[in-house]
Design a protein around this motif. Structure first.
Motif, PDB file in Angstrom:
ATOM      1  N   VAL B  58      61.153   4.310 104.724  1.00 19.34           N
ATOM      2  CA  VAL B  58      61.645   4.502 103.353  1.00 19.34           C
ATOM      3  C   VAL B  58      62.073   5.964 103.173  1.00 19.34           C
ATOM      4  N   ALA B  59      61.246   6.889 103.670  1.00 21.52           N
ATOM      5  CA  ALA B  59      61.560   8.312 103.535  1.00 21.52           C
ATOM      6  C   ALA B  59      62.881   8.648 104.228  1.00 21.52           C
ATOM      7  N   LEU B  60      63.075   8.110 105.436  1.00 23.42           N
ATOM      8  CA  LEU B  60      64.318   8.400 106.165  1.00 23.42           C
ATOM      9  C   LEU B  60      65.521   7.802 105.440  1.00 23.42           C
ATOM     10  N   GLY B  61      65.345   6.638 104.829  1.00 23.57           N
ATOM     11  CA  GLY B  61      66.427   6.023 104.059  1.00 23.57           C
ATOM     12  C   GLY B  61      66.791   6.856 102.839  1.00 23.57           C
ATOM     13  N   LEU B  62      65.765   7.309 102.116  1.00 25.04           N
ATOM     14  CA  LEU B  62      66.005   8.133 100.920  1.00 25.04           C
ATOM     15  C   LEU B  62      66.704   9.434 101.305  1.00 25.04           C
ATOM     16  N   LEU B  63      66.260  10.012 102.418  1.00 23.49           N
ATOM     17  CA  LEU B  63      66.819  11.278 102.872  1.00 23.49           C
ATOM     18  C   LEU B  63      68.284  11.105 103.281  1.00 23.49           C
ATOM     19  N   ASP B  64      68.567  10.011 103.962  1.00 26.39           N
ATOM     20  CA  ASP B  64      69.936   9.727 104.384  1.00 26.39           C
ATOM     21  C   ASP B  64      70.847   9.592 103.156  1.00 26.39           C
ATOM     22  N   ASP B  65      70.379   8.840 102.154  1.00 22.08           N
ATOM     23  CA  ASP B  65      71.167   8.698 100.924  1.00 22.08           C
ATOM     24  C   ASP B  65      71.333  10.047 100.236  1.00 22.08           C
ATOM     25  N   HIS B  66      70.269  10.835 100.256  1.00 19.17           N
ATOM     26  CA  HIS B  66      70.324  12.146  99.607  1.00 19.17           C
ATOM     27  C   HIS B  66      71.366  13.036 100.286  1.00 19.17           C
TER      28      HIS B  66
ATOM     29  N   GLU C  88      75.069  11.405 112.362  1.00 19.92           N
ATOM     30  CA  GLU C  88      74.427  12.115 113.477  1.00 19.92           C
ATOM     31  C   GLU C  88      73.199  12.886 113.023  1.00 19.92           C
ATOM     32  N   ALA C  89      73.356  13.610 111.894  1.00 16.87           N
ATOM     33  CA  ALA C  89      72.239  14.417 111.381  1.00 16.87           C
ATOM     34  C   ALA C  89      71.079  13.505 111.006  1.00 16.87           C
ATOM     35  N   SER C  90      71.368  12.381 110.344  1.00 17.77           N
ATOM     36  CA  SER C  90      70.304  11.453 109.945  1.00 17.77           C
ATOM     37  C   SER C  90      69.589  10.877 111.160  1.00 17.77           C
ATOM     38  N   ALA C  91      70.350  10.550 112.194  1.00 16.30           N
ATOM     39  CA  ALA C  91      69.737  10.004 113.409  1.00 16.30           C
ATOM     40  C   ALA C  91      68.844  11.059 114.073  1.00 16.30           C
ATOM     41  N   ALA C  92      69.295  12.317 114.078  1.00 16.80           N
ATOM     42  CA  ALA C  92      68.495  13.387 114.685  1.00 16.80           C
ATOM     43  C   ALA C  92      67.205  13.605 113.889  1.00 16.80           C
TER      44      ALA C  92
END
Lengths: 99, 99, 99, 99
Positions: B58-66, C88-92
Motif C-alpha cells: 500500500v505504501a509503495l502504491g501511495l508513493l508511486d501515485d504521489h 523506473e524510480a518507483s521500481a527502484a
C-alpha cells in the motif's frame, strides 16, 4: 513438554500483545479514514511507517518469547524436534528481515 | 494547481486503497484471534509478515501515485514548492526503507 | 536535456559517494577478517547491520539526487520519457524497501 | 562447553561465508567504478539492492548457525549464560529487521 503444547511462548505477555494488536487495528482504521477524507499522501505514508514499526515490534516480541520458551525447551529436550524448531525459527526470522 | 490541492495523488485508486486497508484491518483482527486462541508463535509470525508485506505494498502504491501527481505537478510548476515536495518525498522514502 | 545524459543526478556529490563506498568496501574486508579470526557471531552481525545501514544510506542519497535531477528534469520536459523515469524510480524504491 | 568458546557457530561454513564476503567486497568495488564512470543512478541502485540482499543473506546464515550452536549449547547448559545468549540473539535479530 506437554506444557509447550498447551501454552504458546507468548503466554505471559498475551494481554500486552492483544492490546498492541488492537492499537494496530485502530491504526488500520485511521488510515482508511485518512484516505476517505483525501488526506495528503505524505501524511498517510507517515502513518503507514508508524504502523509498520508497531507491527515489527510485535513480531520481534513474539519471536523473543518463542526463542525463550519453545526453542529453549526443544533444545533442552534435544532430538529431531529441536532441529525442526530451529529451522522454523530461522525461516520466520528470514521472512521478517525480508518483509 | 488548484487540482493538486483538492485531490490527493491517489484519488483515482482511492477505492482500491480503501479495500486493501480494510483487508489489512481484517488481518489485524485475525492476529488478535490467533493470540487469543493461543495459536503457535510461528504461525502468528507468518501472518505478521504477510500483513507487513500488504502494508508495504500500500505504501509503495501511495508513493508511486504521489510521485506521478504531486511531485510531477510541483516539478512542472518549479520554484520553492517543488523543492519542498521533493524533500518530503525523499524523507517519506527513507522512513519506508528504514521501517 | 543533453546535460541529463552527460552527468548523472549524483554528479555534485560524486566524491562523497565514492568516499562512502570505499568505507563500505573496508567494512566488507573487516568482516572477512572477523570471520577468519573466528570472532563471535553476534559481533559480526553487529558489523553487518552497520554495513547494511551505510549501504541503505548511500542508496537513499542516490535516490534523492535522482529525484531532484533526472525525475524533475523529465517531468519538466513531459511526454513518455517522464512516465518512464517515474516508473523506473518507483521500481527502484520498491526494490530498496523490499531488500 | 569448551568447544563453544574455541569455535564460533559458523565454523563449519567459514569458507562459504568468506567467499560470500569477498564477493560482497567486489560488489562494493564495482559500485565505486559505476559512480566513477557516471553510470545511470537507477543501474547503481539496482546493484546496491543486490548487494544489500547478499549481505542480508550472510547475516541470516550467521544467525542460523549461531542459533544452532551457541544458543542451543547455552540452552542445554542452562543458567544465566543461556539467558544472556538469548537476549543477545534477540537484540541482533531486532537490529537486522530494523536495518
Amino acid at each position: 513438554m506437554a506444557d509447550m503444547t498447551d501454552h504458546p511462548g507468548y503466554d505471559a505477555r498475551k494481554d500486552d500483545f492483544l492490546r498492541r494488536l488492537r492499537r494496530i487495528e485502530g491504526q488500520a482504521r485511521g488510515l482508511q479514514r485518512m484516505v476517505d477524507e483525501d488526506k495528503y499522501c505524505i501524511d498517510i505514508l507517515t502513518q503507514v511507517s508508524a504502523m509498520t514499526s508497531a507491527l515489527e515490534s510485535v513480531a520481534l516480541g513474539l519471536l523473543d518469547d518463542h526463542l525463550h520458551h519453545c526453542v529453549v525447551g526443544a533444545a533442552a529436550a534435544g532430538g529431531p524436534e529441536a532441529e525442526q524448531k530451529l529451522a522454523e525459527a530461522s525461516a520466520a526470522i528470514a521472512r521478517l528481515v525480508r518483509s
